[in-house]
Structure formats: structure tokens, C-alpha cells
Design an enzyme around this catalytic site. Structure first.
Site, PDB file in Angstrom:
ATOM      1  N   ASN A 118     -41.801 -27.701 -42.913  1.00 20.13           N
ATOM      2  CA  ASN A 118     -41.749 -28.670 -41.815  1.00 20.13           C
ATOM      3  C   ASN A 118     -43.005 -29.533 -41.942  1.00 20.13           C
ATOM      4  OD1 ASN A 118     -41.649 -30.073 -39.435  1.00 20.13           O
ATOM      5  ND2 ASN A 118     -41.670 -28.270 -38.104  1.00 20.13           N
ATOM      6  N   ARG A 133     -37.133 -29.203 -42.664  1.00 23.45           N
ATOM      7  CA  ARG A 133     -36.797 -29.817 -41.392  1.00 23.45           C
ATOM      8  C   ARG A 133     -36.969 -31.319 -41.582  1.00 23.45           C
ATOM      9  NH1 ARG A 133     -39.478 -28.528 -35.566  1.00 23.45           N
ATOM     10  NH2 ARG A 133     -38.128 -29.907 -34.382  1.00 23.45           N
ATOM     11  N   HIS A 192     -34.365 -31.892 -31.453  1.00 19.67           N
ATOM     12  CA  HIS A 192     -34.455 -30.425 -31.259  1.00 19.67           C
ATOM     13  C   HIS A 192     -33.138 -29.739 -31.598  1.00 19.67           C
ATOM     14  CE1 HIS A 192     -37.993 -30.998 -28.252  1.00 19.67           C
ATOM     15  NE2 HIS A 192     -38.457 -30.625 -29.425  1.00 19.67           N
ATOM     16  N   ARG A 237     -46.264 -36.967 -24.141  1.00 25.08           N
ATOM     17  CA  ARG A 237     -45.308 -38.091 -24.047  1.00 25.08           C
ATOM     18  C   ARG A 237     -44.758 -38.196 -22.622  1.00 25.08           C
ATOM     19  NH1 ARG A 237     -41.580 -35.918 -28.839  1.00 25.08           N
ATOM     20  NH2 ARG A 237     -43.176 -34.358 -29.206  1.00 25.08           N
ATOM     21  N   GLU A 296     -36.261 -22.073 -35.122  1.00 24.46           N
ATOM     22  CA  GLU A 296     -35.769 -23.200 -35.931  1.00 24.46           C
ATOM     23  C   GLU A 296     -35.890 -22.904 -37.425  1.00 24.46           C
ATOM     24  OE1 GLU A 296     -38.425 -25.126 -33.241  1.00 24.46           O
ATOM     25  OE2 GLU A 296     -37.235 -26.958 -33.332  1.00 24.46           O
TER      26      GLU A 296
END
Ligand code: ADP
Length: 394
Positions: free
Chosen positions: A9, A94, A182, A242, A380
Site C-alpha cells: 500500500n 492497494r 474504502h 478532512r 484490507e
């Protein structure tokens, strides 16, 4: 000889990785989990074994490990010494953006890389780094099969009406649509529910992925029908740094009245807003929960308020909701946030079992609660490893 899959990732200044051992049959196990962080500033490699014990912690000069290729090289050297006798059979990446059409992972080929390059403008802060790691490995190990797993893929099951924005239609055709992110986390949860919560797996479920990035997904029969994240990962819930969903007029105001540049606005929206911006203290929920500062409290209250609003919206999309599932760093670990969210969801028929919530049980709602609540850890990396194994027939 044992086979292994490497999961990567790649971010702008970091490269996270996991090594999974592939048994002849049955589930894979992570044998090493680590990351190179601080690329470009203060590079450092940290690695733990599958049981969470530290096996390496190395710091380098900036010039020694300056980019993804050099970081990969450092990781490869470490892994070779640690996993002698194991053969690396494939690599799963990813990749943040798979565009409008890709609803499944892809084996990397030259035409696939060309296609993935076209998505760089859709995710300029992430996609180039994901692709840089693939290219670096192609150079170093051209024989090694690589697989791209997309954060957007799981949401491609959504109806067109859910993917539209109210802009002129040609913008939709040009790719301005709600992609959702996600997806690997949601896919893992969807795959896990039949074993950990069979009574809800086929129902109407809202999953709240609450980590440094945060989003929610409405699932029906384990398929995504709605997502709080949209064209980019800025939309939806408020996150660590964010702001989440906000009036686009604010961006116009900042541009036209306050004279901010696009770069300054990007920095504001990605790095200086959210829990950090509201609290003025930090983006780590643990720090905010431990703080007495009024703005830490305000930031938490707003975080929960936004989750509650989104839950109401997604419940409406589903035509009612049978279960709420919490996952990711905050969702899995913060009993406090779960309790605040569940209290606000009483109108949906959710009755929290306070003791089960404190213990972090899998089911945290009372027996007989019309809507149930659950804590399901996400993974993940394992989802990527599973896709890679399936695609490579390992
Ligand atoms: P990422 O999106 O970086 O993968 P994670 O899913 O690991 O993020 O979530 C990271 C966040 O989880 C941290 O910022 C922290 O706020 C939160 N977190 C982790 N443990 C706890 C805890 N015990 N209580 C509250 N928040 C926690």
C-alpha cells in the site's frame, strides 16, 4: 517450498506492506507487517511479525532510501533474510482508483497500466504513488505477477442514480461521479458477516469505517448500494484532517474572496481540517477523548453528529436498516464514540448493551433490539491477499 504473497500500500511518503503465507488449503496468515515511513524526510523501516512482536526498526539517511524503489529494495533485503526458503508467488497492491468500470481486481499488464494511468487525475494525491510501486517492482522483478485491488471496485454495484451528481449530464460521462472509497474494507466486512453475524449478513446494513479516513457504506445482501464518499475521498463524514461533505460554495468563496490558491485549498481540505482543524489539538481520537479542552469536545460532538446524519440518509436509501457495523481504528477501539453514535440512533430502534460495548464484544446491542449494532475488525490487507491468491490461482 512455502509460497508467500506480498501486499503493498504505497502512499506519498510511506510504503506499507504485509507478507502472507499461502498454505495448500485454508486461510492465509500474516507473517510480517510493516512500513517504510518518512520517505523524503526521515526514512524509517518498522516491521512486526504476525503476532505483533517487533522484528525490525531501522532509520536511514534521506539519501539512502529516497523513493519507493529504494524502499522496496530495503524491504526485499529484510524479507529475504527473514523468510529464507519461502518463494514470493505474487504481489497485491492497494490501488485507490479503478475508474467507473472496474468492479474487480486486475492482473497487471502493460495495457492495464496504461488504463490505470488515465485515473491519475481522479486521485492525484494517491494513484501516482500506487502505480510507482508497481513500476518499481516491474523493473526489479519482471517475472513477478502483480495484482491491482481497487478501493472503488466494491461500490460499482451501486445504481446509476446513486452515482450521479446534479451537474449537467456530460460531466457524469466525463467521469465526475460518486465512486466511493474504502471498498476493500467494506468488501472484507461483507465477506466476514456471514460467519460472525449471519443473522444480518443478508439484510440492510450500514457499515461505519471510522479511521483517520472515515466513511459509511449502505449494504444490501452484502453489496454496496450507497456510500458517503464520492468523487474523491474528501466527501461524506468529517475525518481526522478532512472536513467531509461541505457546501461547494465555500471553495468558491475561498478562491474568489479570500484569494486562496488551489494548492492552499487542497492543503486546507486534506491536511488542516476535520478533527484537527476543529479541535486545534490533533487528529488522533485518543488524544481528543483524553482532553478537557472544550474544542476537543466540540470536535467529537461534530464527528458524531455527522455520522448520525449520514446514518439517517443511508437508512433512507436502504428503506430501513437492520444493523450498524463499526470498524477501523476508531470504530473498533473507541467505546465512547460507539456509545454516542448508538445513543443518537435510538430513533432507528437501536438499544445499546453498554457492558458489551465497553468490552468490545462483536454484538453490542441488547437482545431484542430492533436494529442491532456490531464491532467487526476490518482487514484490507487480507482482502488484497485473498484477491491476489484467487487471481493467480495460488
Ligand atoms: P488509517 O485510516 O490510518 O488506517 P486506522 O483505521 O488505523 O487509520 O485508525 C486510526 C485512528 O484510530 C487513529 O487516528 C485514532 O484516532 C483511532 N484510534 C485507535 N485506537 C483508538 C482508541 N483506543 N480509542 C480511540 N480512537 C482510537
Amino acid at each position: 517450498m512455502e509460497k508467500a504473497i506480498l501486499v503493498l500500500n504505497a502512499g506519498s511518503s510511506s510504503l506499507k506492506f504485509s507478507v502472507f503465507e499461502v498454505p495448500d488449503s485454508g486461510e492465509m496468515r500474516a507473517r510480517a507487517v510493516g512500513q517504510v515511513e518518512g520517505l523524503g524526510t526521515a526514512p524509517r523501516l518498522k516491521v512486526k511479525d504476525g503476532d505483533g512482536q517487533r522484528v525490525a526498526d531501522v532509520r536511514w539517511e534521506t539519501t539512502e532510501v529516497a523513493n519507493h524503489a529504494q524502499a522496496l529494495d530495503a524491504i526485499a533485503t529484510l524479507l529475504r533474510s527473514r523468510f529464507e526458503g519461502q518463494v514470493l508467488a505474487g504481489v497485491g497492491h492497494r490501488v485507490v482508483h479503478g475508474g467507473a468500470d472496474h468492479s474487480a481486481p486486475l492482473l497487471i499488464t502493460a495495457p492495464v497500466m496504461e488504463k490505470l494511468d488515465t485515473f491519475v487525475p481522479l486521485a492525484p494525491l494517491h494513484q501516482p504513488h500506487n502505480l510507482a510501486a508497481i513500476r518499481a517492482l516491474q523493473q526489479a522483478r519482471p517475472d513477478l505477477p502483480q495484482v491491482a485491488c481497487f478501493d472503488t471496485a466494491f461500490h460499482r454495484s451501486q445504481e446509476m442514480v446513486a452515482q450521479l451528481y446534479g451537474l449537467p449530464y456530460e460531466y457524469y460521462e466525463r467521469g465526475i461521479r460518486r465512486y466511493g472509497f474504502h471498498g476493500l474494507s467494506y468488501e472484507y466486512i461483507a465477506a466476514t458477516l456471514p460467519s460472525v453475524a449471519p443473522e444480518i449478513a443478508g439484510g440492510r446494513v450500514v457499515v461505519a469505517h471510522l479511521g483517520s479516513g472515515a466513511s459509511m457504506c449502505a449494504m444490501h445482501h452484502g453489496r454496496s448500494v450507497g456510500s458517503s464518499m464520492g468523487f474523491t475521498a474528501l466527501d461524506g463524514l468529517m475525518m481526522g484532517t478532512r472536513p467531509g461533505n461541505m457546501d461547494p460554495g465555500i471553495v468558491l468563496y475561498l478562491l474568489q474572496q479570500e484569494g486562496l490558491s488551489a494548492k492552499q485549498i487542497e492543503d486546507l481540505l486534506y491536511k488542516r481540517s476535520g478533527l484537527l482543524g476543529l479541535s486545534g489539538i490533533g487528529n488522533d481520537m485518543r488524544v481528543l477523548e483524553a482532553s478537557d479542552a472544550p474544542r476537543a469536545r466540540l470536535a467529537i460532538d461534530h464527528f458524531v453528529y455527522r455520522i448520525s446524519r449520514e446514518l439517517g440518509g443511508l437508512a433512507a436509501v436502504l428503506g430501513g436498516v437492520d444493523a450498524l457495523v463499526f470498524t477501523a481504528g476508531i470504530g473498533e477501539n473507541s467505546a465512547h464514540i460507539r456509545q454516542l453514535v448508538c445513543r443518537q440512533a435510538q430513533w432507528l430502534g437501536l438499544e445499546l448493551d453498554a457492558d458489551a460495548n465497553e468490552r468490545g464484544d462483536t454484538r453490542i446491542s441488547r437482545v431484542g433490539s430492533r436494529m442491532s449494532a456490531w464491532v467487526v475488525p476490518t482487514n484490507e490487507e487480507l482482502m488484497i491477499a485473498r484477491h491476489t491468491r484467487a487471481l493467480l490461482g495460488l
